[in-house]
Each structure stands twice: as structure tokens, then as C-alpha cells.
Write a protein that holds these residues in place. Structure first.
Motif, PDB file in Angstrom:
ATOM      1  N   LEU A  58      -3.207   4.318 -11.320  1.00  0.00           N
ATOM      2  CA  LEU A  58      -3.484   2.909 -11.609  1.00  0.00           C
ATOM      3  C   LEU A  58      -2.655   2.382 -12.776  1.00  0.00           C
ATOM      4  N   ASN A  95       2.760  -6.587 -10.750  1.00  0.00           N
ATOM      5  CA  ASN A  95       2.781  -5.612  -9.647  1.00  0.00           C
ATOM      6  C   ASN A  95       2.073  -4.312  -9.999  1.00  0.00           C
ATOM      7  N   PRO A 104      -0.948  -1.632 -10.012  1.00  0.00           N
ATOM      8  CA  PRO A 104      -1.950  -1.305  -8.987  1.00  0.00           C
ATOM      9  C   PRO A 104      -3.279  -1.999  -9.270  1.00  0.00           C
ATOM     10  N   THR A 135       0.830  -1.205   0.000  1.00  0.00           N
ATOM     11  CA  THR A 135       0.000   0.000   0.000  1.00  0.00           C
ATOM     12  C   THR A 135       0.863   1.253   0.000  1.00  0.00           C
ATOM     13  N   LYS A 136       0.502   2.200  -0.859  1.00  0.00           N
ATOM     14  CA  LYS A 136       1.150   3.506  -0.874  1.00  0.00           C
ATOM     15  C   LYS A 136       0.108   4.542  -0.475  1.00  0.00           C
ATOM     16  N   TYR A 157      -7.441   1.979  -6.428  1.00  0.00           N
ATOM     17  CA  TYR A 157      -7.183   3.341  -5.945  1.00  0.00           C
ATOM     18  C   TYR A 157      -8.394   3.709  -5.107  1.00  0.00           C
ATOM     19  N   ARG A 181      -5.324   5.881  -0.854  1.00  0.00           N
ATOM     20  CA  ARG A 181      -4.264   4.877  -1.012  1.00  0.00           C
ATOM     21  C   ARG A 181      -4.356   4.213  -2.384  1.00  0.00           C
ATOM     22  N   VAL A 182      -3.203   3.796  -2.894  1.00  0.00           N
ATOM     23  CA  VAL A 182      -3.154   2.970  -4.103  1.00  0.00           C
ATOM     24  C   VAL A 182      -2.465   1.674  -3.691  1.00  0.00           C
ATOM     25  N   ARG A 183      -3.023   0.540  -4.164  1.00  0.00           N
ATOM     26  CA  ARG A 183      -2.565  -0.742  -3.644  1.00  0.00           C
ATOM     27  C   ARG A 183      -2.279  -1.725  -4.784  1.00  0.00           C
ATOM     28  N   HIS A 184      -1.276  -2.575  -4.551  1.00  0.00           N
ATOM     29  CA  HIS A 184      -0.987  -3.641  -5.510  1.00  0.00           C
ATOM     30  C   HIS A 184      -0.652  -4.916  -4.752  1.00  0.00           C
TER      31      HIS A 184
END
Length: 240
Positions: free
Chosen positions: A197, A138, A140, A97-98, A143, A128-131
Motif C-alpha cells: 500500500l 496513483n 494504492p 489492478t495488479k 489491498y 490484488r492491490v489496486r489504485h
């Protein structure tokens, strides 16, 4: 009753993909080659390949050929009240998570209405943006922006949610989400969302807006999440 020929061809091609004969990213035979292998007409093969493309199993690139696609991620947010972190752990995936924003601000009208905020009330915005590690290169997978009333959780912006669960933090405060109302639609995402994304400016996204409530019916969170439409699917169950 015998299956239509294109359905038989579709099943055979799907089986060869599943067996690993044609791994993700590999180019599969042409319509002519399949027709010769299976002893079927080109229109029948084309019908089968079109069906597999709509299913997300294949990607057809004009001038380049047809390739095996990465399977779409199946999200369960439409089935359970759970955070994405918990869903990932359940499926034995490593979530990264970023955090883009975690600050107190004047929320937009839609968030104010969802949370029944009074005029002038502030909320904490957590974006947050997540992957998932080793999934879809990898790239994303979501979002998401969540609004929480500042009055109910004044120190939320002091927390680090790069590796922590928002739902667990709410539960610790006696604000566990027990019910959620969600709306799903396909949209063209804002430019900043598409960039985050890593999708094209004209690629659609699945947009889910959600209002989470406590067991007493108190609206505690309003969220907006964008999922790349090309790599996402959602499981929905309905019981009578």
C-alpha cells in the motif's frame, strides 16, 4: 443561535480551500496570519485548524506548517454489494489492478470457517492491490484477498483478474453474491500489506472482512481488504 467563533473561522478557511485559493498540497497561512486576517484570537484559529485537520482537510507538519490535504476517497463498499471495479466505473474513475496471487492452496482457518469448508478442502486465493489513475498520486487504495472454494469454481486461478470483475465471473457461474456480512475495524496492517500500500510501518489501515452469500444463503466468498486510513473514508447508511 450564532455559531461559535471557531466554527465561523473553520467555515471561512474551508470555503477558501474549496474555492481553489489554496489548492491541494499548498501551504496555508500560519495561526498568526489567520488571526490577523480574520480578526480572531490564535486559540480560536488553532481550534478551527484542529477541526479541519481531524476532518482530513489539512495536514499539520511540525516545523513545516499546515498544508491542504488530498480529499479522502469515499468508498461505498459499506452501502452496496458491488465490486471495486463497478464502483470505480460508476464514479468515472480509471481503476488499475495488479494481481499478486491467484493460486489454489490450503486456506487459513478463518476462511475455512467463513466458507464452511470441510477438512482438507482447498480454496483459490486471489490477492490484488489496486489504485485509481490520477488519484492520490496513483498510490494504492486497497489491498484485498479473496478466498473462493475450489470445489465451486475449480478454474478460477486460470482467469486473469487484472482487468476483469470477480463478481461478474461468479455471476456467470450462477454464484452471484446477493448478501454480504462485513466487519470494519482499524488495525496495524502486516508488513507486506503496508509495503504494497506504500504506507509507513506504523500507519493504520481500515480492515474490512466480508462473507458473501448467494440468494440461497450459500457462502461463496470470504475477503479481507486493507485501506490506508489516512486517505480513506466510508459511507454508511442506516434506515429505520
Amino acid at each position: 443561535m450564532a455559531q461559535p467563533l471557531y466554527r465561523q473561522a473553520e467555515a471561512l478557511i474551508r470555503q477558501r480551500i474549496a474555492s481553489g485559493e489554496y489548492p491541494v498540497g499548498s501551504r496555508i497561512p500560519t495561526e498568526n496570519e489567520w488571526a490577523q486576517q480574520l480578526g480572531l484570537s490564535r486559540p480560536t484559529i488553532r481550534h478551527a485548524l484542529d477541526a479541519l485537520t481531524r476532518e482530513g482537510r489539512l495536514i499539520r507538519l511540525k516545523g513545516s506548517g499546515t498544508f491542504v490535504a488530498e480529499p479522502k476517497l469515499v468508498h461505498e463498499s459499506t452501502r452496496f454489494i458491488t465490486g471495486y471495479r463497478e464502483e470505480s466505473l460508476k464514479k468515472h474513475r480509471v481503476l488499475k489492478t495488479k494481481v499478486l496471487f491467484n493460486q489454489v492452496e490450503k486456506p487459513p482457518e478463518r476462511a475455512c470457517a467463513a466458507l464452511a469448508l470441510k477438512a482438507g478442502e482447498r480454496a483459490t486465493r486471489l490477492t490484488r492491490v489496486r489504485h485509481l489513475e490520477n488519484v492520490n498520486g496513483n498510490a494504492p487504495v486497497v489491498y484485498t484477498t479473496v478466498y473462493i472454494s475450489y470445489r465451486m469454481f475449480p478454474d478460477l486461478c486460470e482467469r486473469d483478474f487484472s482487468d476483469a470483475s470477480l463478481y461478474e465471473a461468479l455471476e456467470e457461474r450462477g454464484l452471484a453474491v446477493a448478501h454480504a456480512s462485513r466487519k470494519l475495524e482499524v488495525v496495524m496492517p502486516p508488513a507486506e500489506v503496508a509495503a504494497a500500500l506504500r504506507i509507513g510501518p506504523f500507519e493504520p489501515a481500515v480492515f474490512i472482512s466480508s462473507v458473501g452469500r448467494t440468494a440461497s444463503g450459500l457462502a461463496i466468498e470470504y475477503s479481507e481488504s486493507y485501506y490506508p486510513a489516512s486517505t480513506s473514508s466510508f459511507q454508511i447508511e442506516i434506515q429505520r
